[in-house]
Write a protein that holds these residues in place. Structure first.
Motif, PDB file in Angstrom:
ATOM      1  N   ARG A 137     -28.520 -15.957 -23.911  1.00  0.00           N
ATOM      2  CA  ARG A 137     -28.845 -15.552 -22.547  1.00  0.00           C
ATOM      3  C   ARG A 137     -27.620 -15.718 -21.647  1.00  0.00           C
ATOM      4  NH1 ARG A 137     -34.392 -15.129 -21.846  1.00  0.00           N
ATOM      5  NH2 ARG A 137     -34.200 -15.329 -19.589  1.00  0.00           N
ATOM      6  N   TRP A 138     -27.644 -15.031 -20.523  1.00  0.00           N
ATOM      7  CA  TRP A 138     -26.575 -15.159 -19.550  1.00  0.00           C
ATOM      8  C   TRP A 138     -27.037 -16.038 -18.401  1.00  0.00           C
ATOM      9  CZ3 TRP A 138     -24.348  -9.494 -18.958  1.00  0.00           C
ATOM     10  CH2 TRP A 138     -23.798  -9.108 -20.195  1.00  0.00           C
ATOM     11  N   ILE A 139     -26.137 -16.860 -17.892  1.00  0.00           N
ATOM     12  CA  ILE A 139     -26.429 -17.731 -16.760  1.00  0.00           C
ATOM     13  C   ILE A 139     -25.719 -17.161 -15.534  1.00  0.00           C
ATOM     14  CG2 ILE A 139     -26.333 -20.059 -15.825  1.00  0.00           C
ATOM     15  CD1 ILE A 139     -28.035 -19.797 -18.333  1.00  0.00           C
ATOM     16  N   ALA A 140     -26.491 -16.734 -14.546  1.00  0.00           N
ATOM     17  CA  ALA A 140     -25.917 -16.185 -13.314  1.00  0.00           C
ATOM     18  C   ALA A 140     -25.862 -17.283 -12.268  1.00  0.00           C
ATOM     19  CB  ALA A 140     -26.761 -15.015 -12.806  1.00  0.00           C
ATOM     20  N   MET A 141     -24.687 -17.496 -11.714  1.00  0.00           N
ATOM     21  CA  MET A 141     -24.533 -18.539 -10.706  1.00  0.00           C
ATOM     22  C   MET A 141     -23.578 -18.111  -9.605  1.00  0.00           C
ATOM     23  SD  MET A 141     -22.209 -21.334 -12.799  1.00  0.00           S
ATOM     24  CE  MET A 141     -23.374 -21.512 -14.154  1.00  0.00           C
ATOM     25  N   ALA A 142     -23.898 -18.522  -8.388  1.00  0.00           N
ATOM     26  CA  ALA A 142     -23.021 -18.281  -7.239  1.00  0.00           C
ATOM     27  C   ALA A 142     -22.380 -19.627  -6.897  1.00  0.00           C
ATOM     28  CB  ALA A 142     -23.812 -17.743  -6.053  1.00  0.00           C
ATOM     29  N   ALA A 143     -21.160 -19.808  -7.329  1.00  0.00           N
ATOM     30  CA  ALA A 143     -20.499 -21.112  -7.201  1.00  0.00           C
ATOM     31  C   ALA A 143     -19.462 -21.086  -6.082  1.00  0.00           C
ATOM     32  CB  ALA A 143     -19.865 -21.504  -8.531  1.00  0.00           C
ATOM     33  N   ASP A 144     -19.918 -20.766  -4.875  1.00  0.00           N
ATOM     34  CA  ASP A 144     -18.973 -20.672  -3.762  1.00  0.00           C
ATOM     35  C   ASP A 144     -19.377 -21.578  -2.609  1.00  0.00           C
ATOM     36  OD1 ASP A 144     -21.256 -19.283  -3.111  1.00  0.00           O
ATOM     37  OD2 ASP A 144     -20.215 -17.635  -2.118  1.00  0.00           O
ATOM     38  N   GLN A 145     -20.126 -22.643  -2.899  1.00  0.00           N
ATOM     39  CA  GLN A 145     -20.547 -23.543  -1.832  1.00  0.00           C
ATOM     40  C   GLN A 145     -19.813 -24.876  -1.934  1.00  0.00           C
ATOM     41  OE1 GLN A 145     -24.888 -23.107  -2.529  1.00  0.00           O
ATOM     42  NE2 GLN A 145     -24.974 -22.354  -0.430  1.00  0.00           N
ATOM     43  N   ASP A 146     -19.848 -25.632  -0.865  1.00  0.00           N
ATOM     44  CA  ASP A 146     -19.132 -26.905  -0.780  1.00  0.00           C
ATOM     45  C   ASP A 146     -19.646 -27.883  -1.836  1.00  0.00           C
ATOM     46  OD1 ASP A 146     -17.720 -29.122  -0.055  1.00  0.00           O
ATOM     47  OD2 ASP A 146     -18.694 -29.400   1.885  1.00  0.00           O
ATOM     48  N   ALA A 147     -18.764 -28.267  -2.752  1.00  0.00           N
ATOM     49  CA  ALA A 147     -19.137 -29.212  -3.807  1.00  0.00           C
ATOM     50  C   ALA A 147     -18.849 -30.654  -3.412  1.00  0.00           C
ATOM     51  CB  ALA A 147     -18.402 -28.873  -5.098  1.00  0.00           C
ATOM     52  N   ARG A 148     -18.288 -30.841  -2.220  1.00  0.00           N
ATOM     53  CA  ARG A 148     -17.973 -32.174  -1.705  1.00  0.00           C
ATOM     54  C   ARG A 148     -17.140 -32.959  -2.719  1.00  0.00           C
ATOM     55  NH1 ARG A 148     -22.850 -30.654   0.510  1.00  0.00           N
ATOM     56  NH2 ARG A 148     -22.926 -30.819   2.783  1.00  0.00           N
ATOM     57  N   ARG A 149     -17.474 -34.227  -2.944  1.00  0.00           N
ATOM     58  CA  ARG A 149     -16.631 -35.083  -3.796  1.00  0.00           C
ATOM     59  C   ARG A 149     -16.741 -34.728  -5.275  1.00  0.00           C
ATOM     60  NH1 ARG A 149     -19.650 -39.248  -6.086  1.00  0.00           N
ATOM     61  NH2 ARG A 149     -21.789 -39.471  -5.294  1.00  0.00           N
ATOM     62  N   HIS A 150     -17.702 -33.880  -5.624  1.00  0.00           N
ATOM     63  CA  HIS A 150     -17.881 -33.516  -7.030  1.00  0.00           C
ATOM     64  C   HIS A 150     -17.038 -32.304  -7.432  1.00  0.00           C
ATOM     65  CE1 HIS A 150     -21.177 -36.359  -7.255  1.00  0.00           C
ATOM     66  NE2 HIS A 150     -21.769 -35.777  -6.218  1.00  0.00           N
ATOM     67  N   GLY A 151     -16.355 -31.689  -6.476  1.00  0.00           N
ATOM     68  CA  GLY A 151     -15.620 -30.469  -6.775  1.00  0.00           C
ATOM     69  C   GLY A 151     -14.120 -30.660  -6.895  1.00  0.00           C
ATOM     70  N   VAL A 152     -13.444 -29.558  -7.085  1.00  0.00           N
ATOM     71  CA  VAL A 152     -11.985 -29.520  -7.142  1.00  0.00           C
ATOM     72  C   VAL A 152     -11.495 -28.847  -5.873  1.00  0.00           C
ATOM     73  CG1 VAL A 152      -9.990 -28.597  -8.364  1.00  0.00           C
ATOM     74  CG2 VAL A 152     -11.966 -29.419  -9.658  1.00  0.00           C
ATOM     75  N   PHE A 153     -10.516 -29.459  -5.205  1.00  0.00           N
ATOM     76  CA  PHE A 153     -10.034 -28.903  -3.943  1.00  0.00           C
ATOM     77  C   PHE A 153      -8.950 -27.870  -4.208  1.00  0.00           C
ATOM     78  CE2 PHE A 153     -12.233 -32.604  -2.512  1.00  0.00           C
ATOM     79  CZ  PHE A 153     -12.664 -32.298  -1.228  1.00  0.00           C
ATOM     80  N   VAL A 154      -9.198 -26.658  -3.754  1.00  0.00           N
ATOM     81  CA  VAL A 154      -8.266 -25.547  -3.943  1.00  0.00           C
ATOM     82  C   VAL A 154      -8.047 -24.861  -2.606  1.00  0.00           C
ATOM     83  CG1 VAL A 154      -8.985 -25.172  -6.332  1.00  0.00           C
ATOM     84  CG2 VAL A 154     -10.138 -23.949  -4.502  1.00  0.00           C
ATOM     85  N   PRO A 155      -6.912 -24.170  -2.425  1.00  0.00           N
ATOM     86  CA  PRO A 155      -6.648 -23.482  -1.151  1.00  0.00           C
ATOM     87  C   PRO A 155      -7.642 -22.353  -0.920  1.00  0.00           C
ATOM     88  CG  PRO A 155      -4.633 -23.741  -2.440  1.00  0.00           C
ATOM     89  CD  PRO A 155      -5.771 -24.085  -3.349  1.00  0.00           C
TER      90      PRO A 155
END
Length: 244
Positions: free
Chosen positions: A196-214
């Motif tokens: 199956r395919w997993i569709a996700m919109a990963a453009d929200q603030d991940a806060r301390r769990h994310g990676v900081f990019v420009p």
């Protein structure tokens, strides 16, 4: 109601009077839109977006974000973008009411064209991560992709349980599965193994769990989940977006 947690009185846990009111308004809006042809109903959605903007719902946040992203842009132009954004969100909201109908229409009747569709078709039968952002009616796009490969949406449940159950039901009518965020990792792996395919919109603030990019000249916390899952499972990442 499917999946509803009930208390001793048979009421949904966490249910509030405003949830019932909101649910009634949503059903009324869907019903009104259903009486109109699809393209004409979009005008109703745009008007709904205008109303939400005039009520000031998250307008200050949207306005501040536009100022951060486009500091050199004239304020009048930023206000135009703000207005158009709310109108488009209203259109998308109205389309939920005929989600199943639109999903079952031939693709060329809903989308003017599909660019790069060959990349998607080359991955049919292989567990894949469909990666996108909150741009256009992503769920309608996923529903059409589901015509040739099963798709599960990774989504955050709505705060209103009645509205959430309604939307989940509409998604399932389109043969689109739902995996709730915050605890659905095992199901993601299971779905990928099943092809199956997993569709996700990963453009929200991940806060301390994310990676900081420009992002627009500033560092923004970006979810690393799609990349981590891809590295752990070998599932390819397929990027796509839809625009009206």
């Amino acid at each position: 109601m499917a999946g509803a947690a009930l208390d001793a009185r048979g009421e949904r846990a966490g249910m509030k009077p405003k949830h019932v009111v909101e649910y009634a308004l949503v059903r009324a809006a869907f019903g009104a839109a259903g009486l109109l042809p699809w393209q004409r109903s979009l005008a109703l959605g745009a008007a709904l977006g205008d109303l939400v903007r005039r009520l000031g719902i998250r307008v200050d946040v949207a306005r501040a974000n536009l100022a951060l992203a486009f500091p050199a842009m004239p304020e009048r132009e930023r206000e135009r973008i703000l207005r158009l954004t709310y109108r488009e969100v209203g259109r998308i909201a109205i389309e939920y009411g005929r989600f199943a109908q639109l999903a079952k229409e031939p693709t060329d009747r809903v989308f003017e064209r599909m660019d790069g569709e060959e990349h998607a078709k080359a991955l049919v039968g292989r567990g894949t991560i469909m990666f996108s952002g909150h741009y256009g009616n992503l769920e309608l796009f996923a529903a059409h992709i589901a015509k040739y490969n099963p798709v599960d949406l990774l989504v955050k449940p709505q705060s209103n349980p009645l509205v959430n159950d309604l939307i989940v039901k509409l998604r399932k009518q389109c043969d689109v599965g739902v995996i709730p965020t915050g605890g659905g990792v095992k199901q993601i792996f299971k779905s990928l193994r099943a092809g199956r395919w997993i569709a996700m919109a990963a453009d929200q603030d991940a806060r301390r769990h994310g990676v900081f990019v420009p992002f627009f000249g500033r560092l923004a916390s970006t979810p690393e989940g799609p990349a981590r899952i891809s590295l752990q499972t070998g599932a390819p990442i397929l990027f796509g977006h839809v625009r009206r």
